[in-house]
Design an enzyme around this catalytic site. Structure first.
Site, mmCIF file in Angstrom:
data_model
loop_
_atom_site.group_PDB
_atom_site.id
_atom_site.type_symbol
_atom_site.label_atom_id
_atom_site.label_comp_id
_atom_site.label_asym_id
_atom_site.label_seq_id
_atom_site.Cartn_x
_atom_site.Cartn_y
_atom_site.Cartn_z
ATOM 1 N N THR A 26 18.070 8.373 -49.037
ATOM 2 C CA THR A 26 17.250 7.229 -48.635
ATOM 3 C C THR A 26 16.445 7.529 -47.381
ATOM 4 O OG1 THR A 26 18.931 5.781 -49.560
ATOM 5 C CG2 THR A 26 17.355 4.777 -48.043
ATOM 6 N N CYS A 27 17.095 8.082 -46.374
ATOM 7 C CA CYS A 27 16.445 8.254 -45.075
ATOM 8 C C CYS A 27 15.168 9.079 -45.196
ATOM 9 C CB CYS A 27 17.419 8.926 -44.108
ATOM 10 S SG CYS A 27 16.711 9.276 -42.512
ATOM 11 N N TYR A 85 16.308 -5.955 -40.445
ATOM 12 C CA TYR A 85 15.360 -5.041 -39.795
ATOM 13 C C TYR A 85 14.367 -4.429 -40.768
ATOM 14 C CZ TYR A 85 17.764 -0.649 -41.120
ATOM 15 O OH TYR A 85 18.296 0.418 -41.805
ATOM 16 N N ILE A 86 14.794 -4.181 -42.004
ATOM 17 C CA ILE A 86 13.861 -3.559 -42.957
ATOM 18 C C ILE A 86 12.731 -4.531 -43.296
ATOM 19 C CG2 ILE A 86 13.633 -2.640 -45.302
ATOM 20 C CD1 ILE A 86 16.483 -1.497 -44.995
ATOM 21 N N CYS A 126 14.088 5.789 -43.341
ATOM 22 C CA CYS A 126 13.706 6.014 -41.933
ATOM 23 C C CYS A 126 12.410 6.803 -41.745
ATOM 24 C CB CYS A 126 14.801 6.778 -41.196
ATOM 25 S SG CYS A 126 16.466 6.622 -41.837
ATOM 26 N N SER A 139 21.930 11.626 -46.290
ATOM 27 C CA SER A 139 22.287 12.018 -44.926
ATOM 28 C C SER A 139 23.749 12.465 -44.829
ATOM 29 C CB SER A 139 22.073 10.836 -43.979
ATOM 30 O OG SER A 139 20.784 10.291 -44.156
ATOM 31 N N THR A 192 21.597 6.236 -40.595
ATOM 32 C CA THR A 192 21.638 7.671 -40.852
ATOM 33 C C THR A 192 22.540 8.452 -39.894
ATOM 34 O OG1 THR A 192 19.642 7.912 -42.115
ATOM 35 C CG2 THR A 192 20.158 9.724 -40.629
ATOM 36 N N GLU A 241 23.061 15.571 -57.115
ATOM 37 C CA GLU A 241 22.057 14.578 -56.704
ATOM 38 C C GLU A 241 21.257 14.177 -57.938
ATOM 39 O OE1 GLU A 241 21.054 12.640 -53.966
ATOM 40 O OE2 GLU A 241 19.697 11.936 -55.541
ATOM 41 N N GLU A 291 12.018 1.615 -15.502
ATOM 42 C CA GLU A 291 12.540 1.557 -14.123
ATOM 43 C C GLU A 291 13.179 0.187 -13.837
ATOM 44 O OE1 GLU A 291 9.676 1.500 -10.745
ATOM 45 O OE2 GLU A 291 8.127 1.373 -12.276
ATOM 46 N N ARG A 304 20.182 -11.258 -37.954
ATOM 47 C CA ARG A 304 21.567 -11.711 -37.770
ATOM 48 C C ARG A 304 22.413 -10.579 -37.188
ATOM 49 N NH1 ARG A 304 25.512 -12.145 -41.818
ATOM 50 N NH2 ARG A 304 23.924 -11.664 -43.357
ATOM 51 N N HIS A 312 8.719 5.934 -11.408
ATOM 52 C CA HIS A 312 7.670 4.947 -11.185
ATOM 53 C C HIS A 312 6.300 5.538 -11.491
ATOM 54 C CE1 HIS A 312 5.896 1.396 -9.429
ATOM 55 N NE2 HIS A 312 5.069 2.166 -8.744
ATOM 56 N N LYS A 362 9.112 5.440 -43.351
ATOM 57 C CA LYS A 362 8.863 4.168 -42.660
ATOM 58 C C LYS A 362 8.292 4.399 -41.266
ATOM 59 C CE LYS A 362 11.937 2.563 -40.074
ATOM 60 N NZ LYS A 362 13.313 2.173 -39.708
HETATM 61 C C1 LIG Z 1 13.500 1.128 -45.633
HETATM 62 C C2 LIG Z 1 14.668 1.711 -44.897
HETATM 63 C C3 LIG Z 1 14.533 2.060 -43.574
HETATM 64 C C4 LIG Z 1 15.596 2.615 -42.885
HETATM 65 N N1 LIG Z 1 15.417 2.938 -41.569
HETATM 66 C C5 LIG Z 1 16.423 3.493 -40.871
HETATM 67 C C6 LIG Z 1 16.225 3.885 -39.529
HETATM 68 O O1 LIG Z 1 15.141 3.720 -38.951
HETATM 69 N N2 LIG Z 1 17.264 4.463 -38.859
HETATM 70 C C7 LIG Z 1 18.489 4.665 -39.469
HETATM 71 O O2 LIG Z 1 19.386 5.209 -38.821
HETATM 72 N N3 LIG Z 1 18.706 4.272 -40.745
HETATM 73 C C8 LIG Z 1 17.699 3.703 -41.462
HETATM 74 N N4 LIG Z 1 17.902 3.340 -42.774
HETATM 75 C C9 LIG Z 1 19.259 3.486 -43.359
HETATM 76 C C10 LIG Z 1 19.531 4.930 -43.792
HETATM 77 O O3 LIG Z 1 18.508 5.343 -44.667
HETATM 78 C C11 LIG Z 1 20.887 5.004 -44.477
HETATM 79 O O4 LIG Z 1 21.879 4.491 -43.627
HETATM 80 C C12 LIG Z 1 21.262 6.455 -44.827
HETATM 81 O O5 LIG Z 1 20.304 7.044 -45.654
HETATM 82 C C13 LIG Z 1 22.634 6.479 -45.511
HETATM 83 O O6 LIG Z 1 22.933 7.796 -45.893
HETATM 84 P P1 LIG Z 1 23.954 8.045 -47.105
HETATM 85 O O7 LIG Z 1 24.193 9.524 -47.131
HETATM 86 O O8 LIG Z 1 25.104 7.143 -47.024
HETATM 87 O O9 LIG Z 1 23.164 7.597 -48.432
HETATM 88 P P2 LIG Z 1 21.708 7.928 -48.975
HETATM 89 O O10 LIG Z 1 20.862 8.543 -47.957
HETATM 90 O O11 LIG Z 1 21.238 6.677 -49.615
HETATM 91 O O12 LIG Z 1 21.971 9.034 -50.086
HETATM 92 C C14 LIG Z 1 22.675 8.755 -51.267
HETATM 93 C C15 LIG Z 1 22.183 9.717 -52.345
HETATM 94 O O13 LIG Z 1 23.074 9.662 -53.452
HETATM 95 C C16 LIG Z 1 22.328 9.758 -54.653
HETATM 96 N N5 LIG Z 1 23.174 9.201 -55.718
HETATM 97 C C17 LIG Z 1 23.603 7.907 -55.849
HETATM 98 N N6 LIG Z 1 24.438 7.800 -56.900
HETATM 99 C C18 LIG Z 1 24.538 9.052 -57.446
HETATM 100 C C19 LIG Z 1 25.273 9.592 -58.558
HETATM 101 N N7 LIG Z 1 26.106 8.836 -59.285
HETATM 102 N N8 LIG Z 1 25.118 10.918 -58.840
HETATM 103 C C20 LIG Z 1 24.301 11.713 -58.095
HETATM 104 N N9 LIG Z 1 23.607 11.249 -57.024
HETATM 105 C C21 LIG Z 1 23.729 9.935 -56.707
HETATM 106 C C22 LIG Z 1 21.070 8.962 -54.348
HETATM 107 O O14 LIG Z 1 20.004 9.335 -55.209
HETATM 108 C C23 LIG Z 1 20.816 9.355 -52.884
HETATM 109 O O15 LIG Z 1 19.968 10.487 -52.796
HETATM 110 C C24 LIG Z 1 16.845 2.797 -43.520
HETATM 111 C C25 LIG Z 1 17.008 2.430 -44.859
HETATM 112 C C26 LIG Z 1 15.934 1.897 -45.545
HETATM 113 C C27 LIG Z 1 16.119 1.507 -46.986
#
Ligand SMILES: Cc1cc2nc3c(=O)[nH]c(=O)nc-3n(C[C@H](O)[C@H](O)[C@H](O)COP(=O)(O)OP(=O)(O)OC[C@H]3O[C@@H](n4cnc5c(N)ncnc54)[C@H](O)[C@@H]3O)c2cc1C
Length: 454
Positions: free
Chosen positions: A40-41, A177-178, A46, A13, A310, A33, A440, A204, A435, A49
């Site tokens: 992750t998202c 939450y997860i 997200c 993200s 995200t 990447e 409301e 928490r 309503h 899920k």
């Molecule tokens: C099950 C679950 C449900 C979630 N639900 C929600 C939700 O409903 N709403 C919400 O807002 N957030 C949710 N989140 C949290 C959200 O996914 C994260 O906050 C968000 O993805 C963080 O974005 P980021 O860019 O920091 O990292 P990420 O999205 O984790 O991206 C990091 C990327 O870096 C890559 N990477 C890592 N190390 C290296 C390297 N050395 N070289 C090259 N690439 C690398 C990884 O492969 C990954 O693709 C959820 C998380 C999980 C696990």
């Protein structure tokens, strides 16, 4: 060696947004990447899920339909169909992320990246690239938890998305939450789920009353909780697994899902050679502009462990790109964070909890509505909704909103706008109700349930 203005490590993200905006500002950008674009998202957070949450809620809808005159043959659910359709959607989104980066002129580097020095990144295939600026956006991964015997028999949230079939019985360890969202999905889809909580309460950091209400609602709809319990060992048993608890109890199950928090992805990045020290949680410390202690090296998103969501990673990535390449320095406000917990029922929150508000607002009024939604009168659903507002009596400012029940995540988004505009209780009172809706209640709560005078 190929030269860039910016190399982003991590296509999640935060990283994708930063790369695209920096390229729009005219920078030459590459993004490394190691796994799948979207992070992750999109791939295992997200999005997949929430698709699972939607799937699971049909179970309740089918049951409730009878109260409205519908007769349904016993509905059947097929996990493999859902998984295939969900995975196809995730692959489609991944493709969109890739093409958006390409269209913005960002060069994609496939592989794991390591920092060699302040300007040089090495890829796992041996290629090296240089840039004036480097952004670390590597996210986080599931925490492994304490080393217990048989831990390799358990899955984490990544493993949840790979499950080939719905387990009949599941033990979920964790109370964040997860853990709770995945527990509800599994339970509504038909598994018998036990949630093991180390402490005495779930979630928490959230508002205490909201936590209690949500926990009671989930227990009411069949989720089993065991509080104050730790797992000591997991072992194979005939036809499944056995989980041994710290009080000697043994639980028979088919699947153990451990959701024990997340740890920032910093190991093996080469941060120590650059002199970037990590904080106690293993996250990268940054300043208000997401710069690390080394000039030119920045970090955004979960790897900085500020607000691990995200929209925050996206905002930090965008602000970084505007600051460094757009000539508009931007700080990100980490204080007012609307968010949802997609359990069933779901929770939506924004602003201060009652416990936080009381530390700085001694004259706090708590408005509360606990009620059965209109739909429940015919559906027969016995759950109750909670809507709660915290108001500072001295200024009339609304400080917090905490809710449990259908669509409260959607409500949190809109109440977030009101709080961003510094809404007063008088402004809510002056707003006409829609309503009949559950929301409301927000504009019709007249008398405080509690008047704090500290
Ligand atoms: C099950 C679950 C449900 C979630 N639900 C929600 C939700 O409903 N709403 C919400 O807002 N957030 C949710 N989140 C949290 C959200 O996914 C994260 O906050 C968000 O993805 C963080 O974005 P980021 O860019 O920091 O990292 P990420 O999205 O984790 O991206 C990091 C990327 O870096 C890559 N990477 C890592 N190390 C290296 C390297 N050395 N070289 C090259 N690439 C690398 C990884 O492969 C990954 O693709 C959820 C998380 C999980 C696990």
């Amino acid at each position: 060696m190929e030269q860039f203005d910016l190399i982003v490590i991590g296509g999640g993200s935060g990283g994708v947004r930063a790369a695209r905006i920096a390229a729009n500002h005219g920078a030459r950008v590459a993004l490394a990447e190691e796994y799948r674009m979207g992070g992750t998202c999109v791939i295992r957070g997200c999005v997949p899920k929430k698709l699972m949450v939607y799937a699971s809620r049909f179970a309740q809808e089918f049951e409730e339909a009878a109260g409205f005159g519908w007769t349904l043959d016993a509905p059947r659910f097929d996990w493999a169909t859902l998984k295939a359709r969900r995975d196809a959607e995730v692959a489609r989104l991944e493709g969109i992320y890739r093409s958006n980066l390409g269209n913005a002129g960002v060069q994609i580097l496939e592989g794991r990246a390591t920092l060699l020095d302040r300007h040089t990144v090495a890829l796992s295939n041996g290629e090296c690239y240089q840039a004036k600026h480097i952004l670390i956006a590597t996210g986080a991964q599931p925490a492994r938890g304490p080393d217990i015997s048989g831990h390799e028999l358990a899955i984490d949230s990544n493993g949840f998305f790979d499950l080939p079939a719905l387990p009949r019985r599941v033990v979920v360890q964790g109370a964040g939450y997860i853990a709770l969202e995945l527990a509800c999905v599994l339970q509504l889809l038909g598994a018998k789920v036990t949630v093991l909580v180390r402490g005495e309460q779930i979630l928490r950091g959230f508002d205490n009353e909201m936590r209690q209400h949500l926990q009671a609602e989930m227990a009411h709809s069949g989720l089993q909780f065991r509080f104050g319990r730790e797992v000591q060992a997991i072992a194979r048993a005939q036809g499944g697994l056995q989980v041994q608890l710290d009080n000697g109890d043994v639980l028979d199950t088919d699947c153990v899902l451990r959701a024990l928090g997340r740890v920032p992805n910093t190991s093996g990045l080469g941060l120590d050679t650059l002199g970037i020290a990590l904080d106690a949680q293993g996250a990268i410390p940054v300043d208000d502009f997401s710069q690390t202690t080394v000039p030119g090296i920045y970090a955004v998103g979960d790897v900085t462990n500020r607000v691990n969501l995200t929209p925050m990673a996206i905002r930090e990535g965008h602000a970084f790109a505007d600051t460094v390449f757009g000539g508009t320095p931007r700080r990100v406000d980490h204080t007012l964070v609307p968010t949802a917990v997609f359990t069933t029922p779901e929770a939506g929150v924004v602003g201060l909890t009652e416990e936080q508000a009381l530390k700085t607002h001694p004259h706090l009024d708590v408005y509360r509505a606990v009620f059965r939604p209109l739909k429940a009168t015919l559906s027969g659903h016995t759950g109750k909704m909670l809507l709660k507002l915290l108001v500072d009596r001295d200024t009339d400012r609304v400080l917090g909103f905490h809710a449990v029940g259908p669509d409260t995540g959607e409500m949190a988004q809109l109440v977030g706008v009101a709080l961003q505009l510094q809404a007063t209780k008088a402004a809510l009172d002056a707003t006409l109700a829609v309503h009949p809706t559950a929301a409301e209640e927000l504009v019709t709560m007249r008398t405080p349930a509690v008047r704090h005078n500290l």
